[in-house]
Motif scaffolding. Structure first.
Motif, PDB file in Angstrom:
ATOM      1  N   SER A 123     -29.369  70.460-127.532  1.00  0.00           N
ATOM      2  CA  SER A 123     -30.542  70.280-126.669  1.00  0.00           C
ATOM      3  C   SER A 123     -30.903  68.818-126.513  1.00  0.00           C
ATOM      4  CB  SER A 123     -31.752  71.065-127.220  1.00  0.00           C
ATOM      5  OG  SER A 123     -31.408  72.414-127.419  1.00  0.00           O
ATOM      6  N   GLY A 124     -29.886  67.933-126.568  1.00  0.00           N
ATOM      7  CA  GLY A 124     -30.129  66.501-126.452  1.00  0.00           C
ATOM      8  C   GLY A 124     -30.481  66.056-125.051  1.00  0.00           C
ATOM      9  N   ALA A 125     -30.414  66.990-124.080  1.00  0.00           N
ATOM     10  CA  ALA A 125     -30.841  66.674-122.722  1.00  0.00           C
ATOM     11  C   ALA A 125     -32.256  67.169-122.455  1.00  0.00           C
ATOM     12  CB  ALA A 125     -29.879  67.296-121.712  1.00  0.00           C
ATOM     13  N   CYS A 126     -32.886  67.736-123.479  1.00  0.00           N
ATOM     14  CA  CYS A 126     -34.232  68.316-123.330  1.00  0.00           C
ATOM     15  C   CYS A 126     -35.229  67.548-124.196  1.00  0.00           C
ATOM     16  CB  CYS A 126     -34.232  69.780-123.750  1.00  0.00           C
ATOM     17  SG  CYS A 126     -32.962  70.782-122.930  1.00  0.00           S
ATOM     18  N   GLU A 127     -36.419  67.361-123.683  1.00  0.00           N
ATOM     19  CA  GLU A 127     -37.446  66.620-124.426  1.00  0.00           C
ATOM     20  C   GLU A 127     -37.675  67.251-125.789  1.00  0.00           C
ATOM     21  OE1 GLU A 127     -41.121  65.557-122.595  1.00  0.00           O
ATOM     22  OE2 GLU A 127     -40.195  65.213-120.636  1.00  0.00           O
ATOM     23  N   GLY A 128     -37.779  66.395-126.804  1.00  0.00           N
ATOM     24  CA  GLY A 128     -38.021  66.871-128.153  1.00  0.00           C
ATOM     25  C   GLY A 128     -36.885  67.696-128.721  1.00  0.00           C
ATOM     26  N   PHE A 129     -35.689  67.641-128.091  1.00  0.00           N
ATOM     27  CA  PHE A 129     -34.563  68.472-128.505  1.00  0.00           C
ATOM     28  C   PHE A 129     -35.009  69.935-128.574  1.00  0.00           C
ATOM     29  CE2 PHE A 129     -33.253  64.305-129.472  1.00  0.00           C
ATOM     30  CZ  PHE A 129     -31.874  64.301-129.529  1.00  0.00           C
ATOM     31  N   ASP A 130     -35.732  70.348-127.553  1.00  0.00           N
ATOM     32  CA  ASP A 130     -36.353  71.675-127.508  1.00  0.00           C
ATOM     33  C   ASP A 130     -36.100  72.265-126.125  1.00  0.00           C
ATOM     34  OD1 ASP A 130     -38.003  73.887-127.400  1.00  0.00           O
ATOM     35  OD2 ASP A 130     -39.728  72.897-128.296  1.00  0.00           O
ATOM     36  N   THR A 131     -35.352  73.363-126.064  1.00  0.00           N
ATOM     37  CA  THR A 131     -34.981  73.938-124.771  1.00  0.00           C
ATOM     38  C   THR A 131     -36.158  74.574-124.039  1.00  0.00           C
ATOM     39  OG1 THR A 131     -34.329  75.988-125.898  1.00  0.00           O
ATOM     40  CG2 THR A 131     -32.591  74.391-125.428  1.00  0.00           C
ATOM     41  N   THR A 132     -37.310  74.733-124.714  1.00  0.00           N
ATOM     42  CA  THR A 132     -38.482  75.254-124.014  1.00  0.00           C
ATOM     43  C   THR A 132     -39.209  74.150-123.245  1.00  0.00           C
ATOM     44  OG1 THR A 132     -40.038  74.903-125.858  1.00  0.00           O
ATOM     45  CG2 THR A 132     -38.769  76.964-125.830  1.00  0.00           C
ATOM     46  N   LYS A 133     -38.760  72.905-123.455  1.00  0.00           N
ATOM     47  CA  LYS A 133     -39.367  71.771-122.763  1.00  0.00           C
ATOM     48  C   LYS A 133     -38.432  71.296-121.649  1.00  0.00           C
ATOM     49  CE  LYS A 133     -42.020  70.323-126.814  1.00  0.00           C
ATOM     50  NZ  LYS A 133     -42.290  69.234-127.795  1.00  0.00           N
ATOM     51  N   PRO A 134     -38.895  70.406-120.764  1.00  0.00           N
ATOM     52  CA  PRO A 134     -38.054  69.994-119.632  1.00  0.00           C
ATOM     53  C   PRO A 134     -36.711  69.414-120.059  1.00  0.00           C
ATOM     54  CG  PRO A 134     -40.327  69.317-119.271  1.00  0.00           C
ATOM     55  CD  PRO A 134     -40.260  69.851-120.673  1.00  0.00           C
ATOM     56  N   CYS A 135     -35.651  69.823-119.339  1.00  0.00           N
ATOM     57  CA  CYS A 135     -34.289  69.316-119.546  1.00  0.00           C
ATOM     58  C   CYS A 135     -33.887  68.540-118.298  1.00  0.00           C
ATOM     59  CB  CYS A 135     -33.318  70.468-119.794  1.00  0.00           C
ATOM     60  SG  CYS A 135     -33.763  71.523-121.202  1.00  0.00           S
ATOM     61  N   TYR A 136     -33.210  67.415-118.480  1.00  0.00           N
ATOM     62  CA  TYR A 136     -33.015  66.476-117.374  1.00  0.00           C
ATOM     63  C   TYR A 136     -31.560  66.303-116.944  1.00  0.00           C
ATOM     64  CZ  TYR A 136     -37.850  65.380-118.262  1.00  0.00           C
ATOM     65  OH  TYR A 136     -39.209  65.480-118.420  1.00  0.00           O
ATOM     66  N   GLY A 137     -30.664  67.129-117.451  1.00  0.00           N
ATOM     67  CA  GLY A 137     -29.285  66.977-117.027  1.00  0.00           C
ATOM     68  C   GLY A 137     -28.354  67.869-117.806  1.00  0.00           C
ATOM     69  N   VAL A 138     -27.053  67.649-117.598  1.00  0.00           N
ATOM     70  CA  VAL A 138     -26.012  68.507-118.140  1.00  0.00           C
ATOM     71  C   VAL A 138     -24.986  67.666-118.898  1.00  0.00           C
ATOM     72  CG1 VAL A 138     -24.096  70.000-117.504  1.00  0.00           C
ATOM     73  CG2 VAL A 138     -26.281  70.226-116.337  1.00  0.00           C
ATOM     74  N   PRO A 139     -24.719  67.994-120.154  1.00  0.00           N
ATOM     75  CA  PRO A 139     -23.623  67.345-120.897  1.00  0.00           C
ATOM     76  C   PRO A 139     -22.370  68.211-120.811  1.00  0.00           C
ATOM     77  CG  PRO A 139     -24.960  68.596-122.409  1.00  0.00           C
ATOM     78  CD  PRO A 139     -25.523  68.856-121.021  1.00  0.00           C
ATOM     79  N   PHE A 140     -21.225  67.641-121.161  1.00  0.00           N
ATOM     80  CA  PHE A 140     -20.009  68.456-121.236  1.00  0.00           C
ATOM     81  C   PHE A 140     -19.124  68.053-122.405  1.00  0.00           C
ATOM     82  CE2 PHE A 140     -19.252  65.003-118.200  1.00  0.00           C
ATOM     83  CZ  PHE A 140     -18.132  64.393-118.736  1.00  0.00           C
ATOM     84  N   SER A 141     -19.496  66.994-123.142  1.00  0.00           N
ATOM     85  CA  SER A 141     -18.665  66.553-124.262  1.00  0.00           C
ATOM     86  C   SER A 141     -19.441  66.630-125.570  1.00  0.00           C
ATOM     87  CB  SER A 141     -18.184  65.116-124.037  1.00  0.00           C
ATOM     88  OG  SER A 141     -19.251  64.202-124.083  1.00  0.00           O
TER      89      SER A 141
END
Length: 430
Positions: A123-141
């Motif tokens: 969940s490193g693309a989501c605020e606070g490493f929390d998927t219930t909070k806004p996520c701003y992109g997509v990782p693949f690696s």
């Protein structure tokens, strides 16, 4: 299937936060051209495959790639963000580097869960490493830190190449032996962001708990706390003990520090498992049978995070708020997270895929790659990506100054605390 789902959901008109605001330009005659800003993690060949493969299955979208060297990326990206213009899709590292720039990206909203459903994610693309909070992109690696070593250099120093040092005392003794043999022990470059992402977390895990790391993220753990001061003291010991190349304060880890190791002039290099430089690049330079990989040596064996792996997603690709081609942008970043690109990533980028459906038969058989698979099975939070931009800069600059005898560790800790207080992201969260 995923493409049809995305297009259908977009047409249905979900909430604005799901990128489904009015976005002129998607309906224009002819293919839509997406401008993509990247530092090309995985290399030029991989990104050429991304472009050709994606465009072949998406004839309505063309990719216009702007590739920038990683060390110049912030200076190129910054003016785009300031002017709110330019690329439709941009990359940033997962964690606070991305969160510091979140104003440039459209949140994924309800689309995040579907896009990430097959990913092994922190969940490193989501605020606070929390998927219930806004996520701003997509990782693949899949990203994280290990310590590579040159077996020939260890042998020449009278050390056992099949049993690299596992404790700090053993590492100290190994470095002295390597120095006496005329080689550098640890190849290092202190300019830029790499000390924060590659070295700091591997020392910090000997002093911090997971709660401490989350406190680092929230800005509630002071840099004058004894745990963080001890971390800085051990970082300083690496350079003040003479274990590194003498020009470490004036060079970057990429490409300069990595080049020292690839030339065979150093016993060890602390770097990453994917993206810019990894086991595959070192194996080509030194020989797969001559390249070893291990965890960083343990300082405090009883620490709860000792002998664990600092895991995190690699680069995150998000759709910019100013883009007039948000639908096409979302389709592209969704494809990046999919199986097809995951297999391109393995084949051409030689990296660790996040997508869990990638054909395991495609995975490399290199001894170093297989050893890394053992390490990633016990992941923990990555302390390096919890640092804000000001803290990252202060960590590198302070380590340079301490190495040159211009700063004490206590003053370095004070500078780090001042950097934390300057961090807009952490001030807002406290």
């Amino acid at each position: 299937m995923l493409r049809r789902k995305i297009a259908g959901a977009l047409a249905a008109g979900l909430a604005a936060a799901t990128l489904l605001t009015a976005c002129g330009g998607d309906a224009a005659d002819g293919p839509v051209t997406l401008k993509v800003l990247t530092w090309e993690p995985g290399g030029t060949e991989y990104w050429a495959q991304v472009k050709s493969t994606f465009e072949a299955s998406h004839p309505d979208i063309r990719l216009d790639m702007e590739a920038v060297p990683f060390d110049r990326y912030p200076e190129v990206q910054g003016p785009y963000i300031t002017s709110q213009s330019g690329p439709d899709v941009m990359a940033n590292n997962a964690g606070l580097e991305l969160f510091d720039r979140r104003g440039a990206y459209e949140p994924l909203g309800e689309r995040a869960a579907e896009i990430n459903k097959d990913l092994v994610t922190y969940s490193g693309a989501c605020e606070g490493f929390d998927t219930t909070k806004p996520c701003y992109g997509v990782p693949f690696s899949y990203q994280g830190n290990v310590l590579y070593y040159n077996k020939s250099v260890l042998t020449a120093a009278g050390l056992d190449p099949e049993n690299p040092p596992t404790t700090w005392d053993e590492f100290s003794a190994a470095c002295e032996a390597v120095k006496n043999s005329g080689k550098t022990c640890l190849a290092l470059g202190l300019s830029g962001t790499f000390p924060a992402y590659w070295d700091f977390p591997e020392i910090a895990r000997n002093y911090l708990t997971e709660d401490d790391i989350r406190g680092l993220l929230a800005g509630t753990l002071s840099w004058t706390d004894p745990k963080l001061v001890a971390t800085l003291e051990k970082l300083a010991e690496i350079t003040t003990s003479g274990w590194t190349n003498s020009n470490a304060p004036s060079i970057t880890m990429l490409p300069d520090g990595a080049d020292i190791f690839q030339r065979g002039d150093a016993a060890f290099a602390g770097t990453i498992i994917s993206d810019a430089v990894n086991w595959e690049a070192f194996g080509k330079a030194l020989g797969d049978d001559n390249l070893g990989v291990t965890r960083w040596p343990v300082i405090n064996p009883d620490a709860p995070l000792a002998q664990k792996f600092s895991g995190i997603e690699g680069a995150v690709y998000g759709v910019t708020k100013w883009s007039e081609k948000k639908q096409a942008g979302l389709e592209f970043i969704s494809w990046l997270a999919g199986k097809e690109n995951g297999e391109l990533w393995v084949r051409y980028g030689k990296g660790q895929p996040l997508n869990s459906t990638v054909d395991k038969a495609l995975l490399p058989t290199s001894p170093s790659f297989l050893k890394i698979q053992e390490f990633v099975a016990q992941p923990t939070l990555h302390a390096g990506v919890m640092l804000s931009g000001p803290e990252t800069d202060a960590l590198a600059r302070g380590w340079q100054q301490v190495t040159l005898g211009q700063l004490t560790v206590d003053k370095w800790a004070e500078q780090m605390q001042q950097a934390l207080e300057r961090s807009p992201t952490k001030r807002q969260g406290r």
